[in-house]
Motif scaffolding. Structure first.
Motif, short mmCIF file in Angstrom:
data_model
loop_
_atom_site.label_atom_id
_atom_site.label_comp_id
_atom_site.label_asym_id
_atom_site.label_seq_id
_atom_site.Cartn_x
_atom_site.Cartn_y
_atom_site.Cartn_z
N ALA A 115 76.05 52.22 20.33
CA ALA A 115 77.27 52.70 21.00
C ALA A 115 78.49 51.87 20.60
CB ALA A 115 77.08 52.67 22.51
N ARG A 116 78.28 50.63 20.20
CA ARG A 116 79.40 49.76 19.79
C ARG A 116 79.88 50.07 18.36
NH1 ARG A 116 76.25 45.39 22.05
NH2 ARG A 116 76.00 44.60 19.95
N ILE A 117 79.11 50.83 17.61
CA ILE A 117 79.53 51.19 16.25
C ILE A 117 80.54 52.33 16.37
CG2 ILE A 117 78.78 52.10 14.01
CD1 ILE A 117 75.96 50.97 14.67
N SER A 118 81.77 52.05 15.97
CA SER A 118 82.83 53.05 16.15
C SER A 118 82.97 53.99 14.94
CB SER A 118 84.17 52.37 16.42
OG SER A 118 84.49 51.48 15.37
N ASN A 119 82.55 53.54 13.76
CA ASN A 119 82.71 54.33 12.55
C ASN A 119 81.59 55.39 12.47
OD1 ASN A 119 82.62 55.28 9.85
ND2 ASN A 119 83.54 53.38 9.10
N PRO A 120 81.96 56.69 12.48
CA PRO A 120 80.94 57.76 12.44
C PRO A 120 80.07 57.72 11.18
CG PRO A 120 83.15 58.69 12.80
CD PRO A 120 83.30 57.22 12.58
N LYS A 121 80.65 57.29 10.05
CA LYS A 121 79.87 57.20 8.81
C LYS A 121 78.78 56.14 8.93
CE LYS A 121 83.45 58.88 5.68
NZ LYS A 121 84.34 58.55 4.56
N VAL A 122 79.13 55.01 9.53
CA VAL A 122 78.15 53.94 9.72
C VAL A 122 77.06 54.41 10.68
CG1 VAL A 122 77.82 51.58 10.59
CG2 VAL A 122 79.84 52.12 9.21
N ARG A 123 77.44 55.13 11.73
CA ARG A 123 76.44 55.67 12.67
C ARG A 123 75.45 56.57 11.94
NH1 ARG A 123 78.02 57.16 18.60
NH2 ARG A 123 79.03 55.26 19.25
N ARG A 124 75.96 57.46 11.09
CA ARG A 124 75.07 58.36 10.34
C ARG A 124 74.13 57.56 9.43
NH1 ARG A 124 79.57 61.78 10.57
NH2 ARG A 124 80.44 61.04 8.61
N LYS A 125 74.66 56.51 8.81
CA LYS A 125 73.83 55.66 7.93
C LYS A 125 72.73 54.96 8.73
CE LYS A 125 75.81 56.25 3.93
NZ LYS A 125 75.12 56.91 2.83
N VAL A 126 73.05 54.52 9.95
CA VAL A 126 72.03 53.88 10.81
C VAL A 126 70.94 54.89 11.16
CG1 VAL A 126 71.62 52.87 13.10
CG2 VAL A 126 73.58 52.12 11.74
N ILE A 127 71.34 56.11 11.45
CA ILE A 127 70.36 57.16 11.77
C ILE A 127 69.48 57.44 10.55
CG2 ILE A 127 70.09 59.61 12.32
CD1 ILE A 127 72.66 59.29 14.08
N GLU A 128 70.11 57.54 9.37
CA GLU A 128 69.34 57.77 8.14
C GLU A 128 68.36 56.63 7.90
OE1 GLU A 128 71.93 58.57 4.79
OE2 GLU A 128 73.09 60.00 5.99
N LEU A 129 68.81 55.38 8.10
CA LEU A 129 67.95 54.22 7.93
C LEU A 129 66.75 54.28 8.89
CD1 LEU A 129 67.27 51.40 6.78
CD2 LEU A 129 68.80 50.45 8.54
N ALA A 130 67.02 54.62 10.13
CA ALA A 130 65.94 54.71 11.12
C ALA A 130 64.92 55.77 10.72
CB ALA A 130 66.51 55.01 12.50
N LYS A 131 65.39 56.90 10.21
CA LYS A 131 64.48 57.97 9.78
C LYS A 131 63.62 57.52 8.61
CE LYS A 131 67.19 61.96 11.28
NZ LYS A 131 67.99 63.12 10.83
N VAL A 132 64.23 56.84 7.64
CA VAL A 132 63.48 56.34 6.47
C VAL A 132 62.43 55.33 6.92
CG1 VAL A 132 63.68 54.96 4.36
CG2 VAL A 132 65.30 56.82 4.77
N LEU A 133 62.81 54.41 7.78
CA LEU A 133 61.87 53.40 8.27
C LEU A 133 60.72 54.04 9.04
CD1 LEU A 133 64.36 50.62 9.41
CD2 LEU A 133 62.86 50.59 7.40
N ALA A 134 61.03 55.07 9.84
CA ALA A 134 60.00 55.77 10.60
C ALA A 134 59.04 56.49 9.66
CB ALA A 134 60.63 56.75 11.57
N ASP A 135 59.57 57.10 8.61
CA ASP A 135 58.71 57.78 7.62
C ASP A 135 57.81 56.78 6.92
OD1 ASP A 135 59.75 60.23 8.28
OD2 ASP A 135 61.15 60.30 6.59
N ASP A 136 58.33 55.59 6.60
CA ASP A 136 57.53 54.55 5.95
C ASP A 136 56.40 54.09 6.86
OD1 ASP A 136 59.04 54.65 3.66
OD2 ASP A 136 60.12 52.76 4.03
N GLU A 137 56.66 54.04 8.15
CA GLU A 137 55.63 53.60 9.13
C GLU A 137 54.46 54.58 9.17
OE1 GLU A 137 55.65 51.35 12.21
OE2 GLU A 137 56.76 50.02 10.89
N GLU A 138 54.76 55.88 8.99
CA GLU A 138 53.72 56.93 9.07
C GLU A 138 52.78 56.87 7.87
OE1 GLU A 138 55.65 60.68 9.64
OE2 GLU A 138 56.25 60.20 11.69
N GLN A 139 53.23 56.32 6.78
CA GLN A 139 52.40 56.33 5.56
C GLN A 139 51.46 55.17 5.50
OE1 GLN A 139 55.21 56.65 2.35
NE2 GLN A 139 55.87 58.66 3.02
#
Length: 139
Positions: A115-139
Motif C-alpha cells: 500500500a505504501r508503493i505509490s507508483n502503479p508501474k512498480v506495483r504491477r512489477k511486484v505483482i508480476e514478481l510474486a506470480k513468478v515466485l509462486a510458479d517457481d514454488e509449484e515446480q
C-alpha cells in the motif's frame, strides 16, 4: 455431549472475532488501544477475537464505530449465512483464504508495504514478481 459444545466456541462468534482482529490489525491498532476505547481490558478483546466470549450488539456497534466499518463487516462470509447457495464453493474457500492470509503477520506486512508503493508501474512489477515466485514454488 452438551459440555463439549459449551467449551467449543460458536463458529459465528469465532468468525466475528476474527473479523474484529482483521480490521484492528489493518488499522495497526493494538488490543490495548481498542480495549481502552471501549472501557474494557485487552484480555476481553482477546476473548472476543478468539470467539471465547460473545460480543453483544451494543458493544459490536461501538467496535464498528471505533474501527470505522459497518456492523455488517463483521458478518461478511460468516458460516451458515443464508444465500450461501448462490455462491460457488471456490468463492467461499478463496474468500476464507484471503481473510486468513490478511489476518496473518506476513499478510499484514505485505499488505502495508504494498500500500505504501505509490507508483502503479512498480506495483504491477511486484505483482508480476510474486506470480513468478509462486510458479517457481509449484515446480
Amino acid at each position: 455431549m452438551e459440555k463439549e459444545n459449551k467449551k467449543k466456541p460458536n463458529p459465528t462468534d469465532v468468525h466475528v472475532g476474527g473479523r474484529i482482529r482483521l480490521r484492528r490489525n489493518m488499522l495497526g491498532m493494538s488490543q490495548e488501544k481498542l480495549g481502552e476505547s471501549l472501557g474494557i481490558t485487552f484480555q476481553q478483546i482477546q476473548k472476543y477475537e478468539k470467539g471465547t466470549n460473545r460480543v453483544g450488539a451494543s458493544r459490536l456497534q461501538a467496535i464498528s464505530q471505533i474501527l470505522s466499518v459497518p456492523v455488517a463487516f463483521f458478518f461478511e462470509d460468516a458460516p451458515g449465512q443464508d444465500g450461501s447457495e448462490h455462491k460457488g464453493l471456490a468463492e467461499d474457500s478463496s474468500a476464507s483464504f484471503v481473510v486468513d492470509f490478511l489476518s496473518s503477520a506476513e499478510g499484514l506486512q505485505l499488505n502495508r508495504a504494498f500500500a505504501r508503493i505509490s507508483n502503479p508501474k512498480v506495483r504491477r512489477k511486484v505483482i508480476e514478481l510474486a506470480k513468478v515466485l509462486a510458479d517457481d514454488e509449484e515446480q
